[in-house]
Design a protein around this motif. Structure first.
Motif, mmCIF file in Angstrom:
data_model
loop_
_atom_site.group_PDB
_atom_site.id
_atom_site.type_symbol
_atom_site.label_atom_id
_atom_site.label_comp_id
_atom_site.label_asym_id
_atom_site.label_seq_id
_atom_site.Cartn_x
_atom_site.Cartn_y
_atom_site.Cartn_z
ATOM 1 N N GLN A 183 0.796 -1.120 -0.029
ATOM 2 C CA GLN A 183 -0.013 0.066 0.043
ATOM 3 C C GLN A 183 0.760 1.315 0.117
ATOM 4 O OE1 GLN A 183 -2.344 -1.282 3.555
ATOM 5 N NE2 GLN A 183 -4.164 -1.291 2.260
ATOM 6 N N GLU A 184 2.022 1.198 0.751
ATOM 7 C CA GLU A 184 2.932 2.340 0.571
ATOM 8 C C GLU A 184 3.555 2.549 -0.836
ATOM 9 O OE1 GLU A 184 6.237 1.521 3.444
ATOM 10 O OE2 GLU A 184 4.824 1.582 5.161
ATOM 11 N N LEU A 185 3.691 1.648 -1.362
ATOM 12 C CA LEU A 185 4.435 1.860 -2.838
ATOM 13 C C LEU A 185 3.346 2.091 -3.771
ATOM 14 C CD1 LEU A 185 6.884 -1.080 -2.975
ATOM 15 C CD2 LEU A 185 7.550 1.365 -2.878
ATOM 16 N N PHE A 186 2.192 1.555 -3.691
ATOM 17 C CA PHE A 186 1.111 1.551 -4.770
ATOM 18 C C PHE A 186 -0.225 2.021 -4.326
ATOM 19 C CE2 PHE A 186 3.985 -2.019 -5.827
ATOM 20 C CZ PHE A 186 4.868 -1.410 -6.534
ATOM 21 N N PRO A 187 -0.276 3.215 -3.848
ATOM 22 C CA PRO A 187 -1.796 3.581 -3.161
ATOM 23 C C PRO A 187 -2.671 3.616 -4.362
ATOM 24 C CG PRO A 187 -0.062 5.542 -3.629
ATOM 25 C CD PRO A 187 0.712 4.336 -3.769
ATOM 26 N N GLN A 188 -2.469 3.495 -5.559
ATOM 27 C CA GLN A 188 -3.275 3.616 -6.668
ATOM 28 C C GLN A 188 -4.345 2.545 -7.004
ATOM 29 O OE1 GLN A 188 -0.238 3.992 -6.825
ATOM 30 N NE2 GLN A 188 0.701 3.135 -8.651
ATOM 31 N N VAL A 189 -3.357 1.528 -5.989
ATOM 32 C CA VAL A 189 -4.092 0.017 -6.327
ATOM 33 C C VAL A 189 -4.976 -0.309 -5.132
ATOM 34 C CG1 VAL A 189 -3.624 -2.574 -6.328
ATOM 35 C CG2 VAL A 189 -2.301 -0.663 -7.521
ATOM 36 N N GLU A 190 -6.358 -0.913 -5.311
ATOM 37 C CA GLU A 190 -7.016 -1.071 -4.028
ATOM 38 C C GLU A 190 -6.814 -2.421 -3.610
ATOM 39 O OE1 GLU A 190 -11.999 -1.518 -3.069
ATOM 40 O OE2 GLU A 190 -11.277 -0.765 -5.010
ATOM 41 N N LEU A 191 -5.935 -2.406 -2.561
ATOM 42 C CA LEU A 191 -5.653 -3.663 -2.114
ATOM 43 C C LEU A 191 -6.745 -4.467 -1.206
ATOM 44 C CD1 LEU A 191 -3.127 -5.551 -2.206
ATOM 45 C CD2 LEU A 191 -2.345 -4.461 -0.020
ATOM 46 N N ASP A 192 -6.887 -5.625 -1.009
ATOM 47 C CA ASP A 192 -7.703 -6.412 -0.178
ATOM 48 C C ASP A 192 -6.902 -7.530 0.116
ATOM 49 O OD1 ASP A 192 -9.781 -7.868 0.917
ATOM 50 O OD2 ASP A 192 -11.156 -7.742 -0.629
ATOM 51 N N ALA A 193 -6.550 -7.572 1.506
ATOM 52 C CA ALA A 193 -5.664 -8.563 2.213
ATOM 53 C C ALA A 193 -6.583 -9.814 2.784
ATOM 54 C CB ALA A 193 -4.782 -7.807 3.154
ATOM 55 N N GLY A 194 -8.005 -9.707 2.225
ATOM 56 C CA GLY A 194 -8.648 -10.810 3.093
ATOM 57 C C GLY A 194 -9.128 -11.739 2.186
ATOM 58 N N VAL A 195 -8.763 -11.639 0.923
ATOM 59 C CA VAL A 195 -9.181 -12.958 -0.107
ATOM 60 C C VAL A 195 -7.940 -13.794 -0.633
ATOM 61 C CG1 VAL A 195 -11.144 -11.446 -0.677
ATOM 62 C CG2 VAL A 195 -9.014 -11.323 -1.924
ATOM 63 N N LEU A 196 -8.494 -15.110 -1.177
ATOM 64 C CA LEU A 196 -7.432 -15.771 -1.757
ATOM 65 C C LEU A 196 -7.034 -15.367 -3.039
ATOM 66 C CD1 LEU A 196 -8.665 -19.364 -0.545
ATOM 67 C CD2 LEU A 196 -6.721 -17.878 0.369
ATOM 68 N N PHE A 197 -7.871 -14.796 -3.835
ATOM 69 C CA PHE A 197 -7.597 -14.315 -5.196
ATOM 70 C C PHE A 197 -8.627 -13.382 -5.931
ATOM 71 C CE2 PHE A 197 -9.650 -18.332 -5.938
ATOM 72 C CZ PHE A 197 -10.855 -18.223 -6.911
ATOM 73 N N ILE A 198 -8.413 -12.622 -6.594
ATOM 74 C CA ILE A 198 -9.244 -11.522 -7.189
ATOM 75 C C ILE A 198 -9.216 -11.929 -8.794
ATOM 76 C CG2 ILE A 198 -9.963 -9.118 -7.716
ATOM 77 C CD1 ILE A 198 -8.541 -8.854 -4.748
ATOM 78 N N ASP A 199 -10.376 -12.074 -9.459
ATOM 79 C CA ASP A 199 -10.473 -12.172 -10.895
ATOM 80 C C ASP A 199 -11.133 -10.855 -11.627
ATOM 81 O OD1 ASP A 199 -10.461 -12.951 -13.601
ATOM 82 O OD2 ASP A 199 -11.915 -14.763 -12.881
ATOM 83 N N HIS A 200 -10.415 -10.279 -12.313
ATOM 84 C CA HIS A 200 -10.772 -9.058 -13.127
ATOM 85 C C HIS A 200 -11.158 -9.627 -14.646
ATOM 86 C CE1 HIS A 200 -10.756 -5.880 -10.430
ATOM 87 N NE2 HIS A 200 -9.686 -6.177 -9.929
ATOM 88 N N GLY A 201 -10.964 -11.033 -14.789
ATOM 89 C CA GLY A 201 -11.224 -11.319 -16.158
ATOM 90 C C GLY A 201 -9.835 -11.254 -16.926
ATOM 91 N N ASP A 202 -9.154 -10.361 -17.148
ATOM 92 C CA ASP A 202 -7.733 -10.157 -17.756
ATOM 93 C C ASP A 202 -6.738 -10.198 -16.969
ATOM 94 O OD1 ASP A 202 -8.824 -7.754 -16.657
ATOM 95 O OD2 ASP A 202 -7.573 -6.504 -18.176
ATOM 96 N N VAL A 203 -7.048 -9.904 -15.761
ATOM 97 C CA VAL A 203 -5.976 -9.699 -14.618
ATOM 98 C C VAL A 203 -6.327 -10.460 -13.234
ATOM 99 C CG1 VAL A 203 -4.440 -8.112 -12.995
ATOM 100 C CG2 VAL A 203 -4.885 -7.490 -15.567
ATOM 101 N N LEU A 204 -5.712 -11.221 -12.744
ATOM 102 C CA LEU A 204 -5.936 -12.279 -11.534
ATOM 103 C C LEU A 204 -4.777 -11.829 -10.641
ATOM 104 C CD1 LEU A 204 -7.144 -14.081 -14.214
ATOM 105 C CD2 LEU A 204 -8.137 -15.330 -12.290
ATOM 106 N N THR A 205 -5.085 -11.724 -9.381
ATOM 107 C CA THR A 205 -3.891 -11.593 -8.544
ATOM 108 C C THR A 205 -4.443 -12.527 -7.238
ATOM 109 O OG1 THR A 205 -5.157 -9.634 -7.232
ATOM 110 C CG2 THR A 205 -3.157 -9.094 -8.668
#
Length: 380
Positions: A183-205
């Motif tokens: 979060q310090e490095l990339f405040p422009q990203v909405e970080l969710d630390a409570g999930v196993l993965f997030i799927d946007h279709g074209d990008v998954l983390t």
């Protein structure tokens, strides 16, 4: 009396070894060929060649890559009867040093990324400096990826995607222990630390370590349906879907109580969690007004007294679920929740799972003897 053949030997004489029968000697190469053929057939069945037009997945191994996660896409996606072609690549086509005492040699250089349908970035060892400014060769390799290619990160792989600007304005996740740094490095990203993965279709983390298995099974489920994903999960001996998110794995150590301020009252409350402690009772123990106590408590802990008590009750409940056979109703009573329903609601809000699911995941004791026998029969 029979004569012992050993008695006929002359001390110091060289003995001639008994020759194997000619039939046994000639059978050895034949046996070896037979075993080799069987092994090749088993390999063919377990690792079939990619089907024509198979979805091409390229796993980009960066310097300091974690070997376990590096192998997850090959193991999971490679167990789909040839539906995926999984390749590995490095940023320069050279061997890659892992975070362990070994080096791996990917089969390809960065040029193969231009042919990929999906690119997976497994985790790699990072420092504050390298997280903020990744290896320029890694960014250059990522730039080879065609528009529309699906991108997947595991654990610290999200740092590379974020540094490349590919997560800006998006919700993403990484290992819970790195969330503050991310979060310090990339405040422009909405970080969710409570999930196993997030799927946007074209990008998954995805989060750390085994969540790489979760996200790869998710890819199979999205691409080929639940039946294929469940088959792969059975082959890999993992659950096809895990309850909850990584919130249930986050460590929440209890800060030491000080000997001044509200510290002694917090110690006193921890010994009485099973009681319905009120703000008035806590303030009276601290010899403060309720208003002063609530203000001092928040200054010292960052939480309201009520929220702090709930956290400590959940912490005690998690310990009892892990270490005892107490029914959920009894656990709720032991830690001060009025009902089992209240415990379920609070635990679901914090960890994303019900008490029974939490207990199955973190149960400290081993399986029962019957379970061990069944696992032995299954070869597990």
């Amino acid at each position: 009396m029979p004569i012992d053949p050993a008695a006929r030997s002359v001390p110091g004489a060289r003995t001639t070894p008994t020759a194997r029968p000619a039939s046994a000697a000639s059978a050895a190469p034949s046996r070896a060929r037979e075993l080799a053929a069987r092994a090749a057939e088993l390999d063919r069945r377990m690792r079939p060649e990619p089907r024509p037009g198979a979805h091409k997945v390229v796993v980009l191994a960066l310097d300091g890559v974690y070997p376990f996660e590096l192998g997850i896409p090959h193991r999971v996606l490679g167990s789909t009867d040839g539906r995926y072609e999984v390749l590995s690549a490095s940023v320069d086509g050279r061997p890659v040093r892992t975070d362990s005492d070994l080096t791996v040699t990917p089969g390809h250089g960065p040029e193969v990324l231009a042919e990929a349908d999906t690119v997976v970035i497994p985790p790699y060892a990072i420092t504050r400096a390298s997280a903020a400014a990744p290896d320029p060769r890694a960014l250059a390799a990522l730039a080879r990826v065609r528009p529309g290619t699906r991108l997947v990160s595991i654990c610290t792989g999200a740092f590379l995607l974020a540094a490349a600007g590919l997560l800006d304005g998006r919700r993403a996740t990484t290992h819970w222990a790195l969330t503050g740094h991310f979060q310090e490095l990339f405040p422009q990203v909405e970080l969710d630390a409570g999930v196993l993965f997030i799927d946007h279709g074209d990008v998954l983390t995805s989060a750390g370590a085994a969540s790489g298995v979760d996200v790869c099974l998710h890819l199979v489920r999205q691409d080929h349906g639940s039946e294929v994903a469940n088959h792969v999960a059975r082959c890999c001996v993992v659950p096809p879907y895990r309850d909850g998110g990584q919130a249930q794995y986050i460590e929440r150590p209890l800060p030491p109580a000080s000997e001044t301020g509200t510290g002694p009252t917090r110690d006193w409350a921890l010994r009485r969690l099973e009681l319905p402690l009120s703000l008035d009772e806590l303030a009276a123990h601290a010899a403060m007004s309720t208003r002063t106590f609530a203000r001092r408590f928040r200054e010292e802990t960052g939480l309201s007294p009520g929220r702090w008590l709930t956290q400590q009750r959940l912490r005690r409940a998690r310990h009892l679920l892990e270490s005892s056979d107490l029914p959920v109703e009894r656990v709720a009573h032991e830690v001060g929740f009025a009902t089992a329903t209240s415990l379920r609601r609070h635990l679901a809000a914090e960890a994303g799972v019900a008490p029974s699911a939490y207990r199955r995941t973190f149960r400290a004791s081993g399986p029962a003897a019957g379970d061990v026998r069944e696992a032995s029969r299954a070869g597990g």
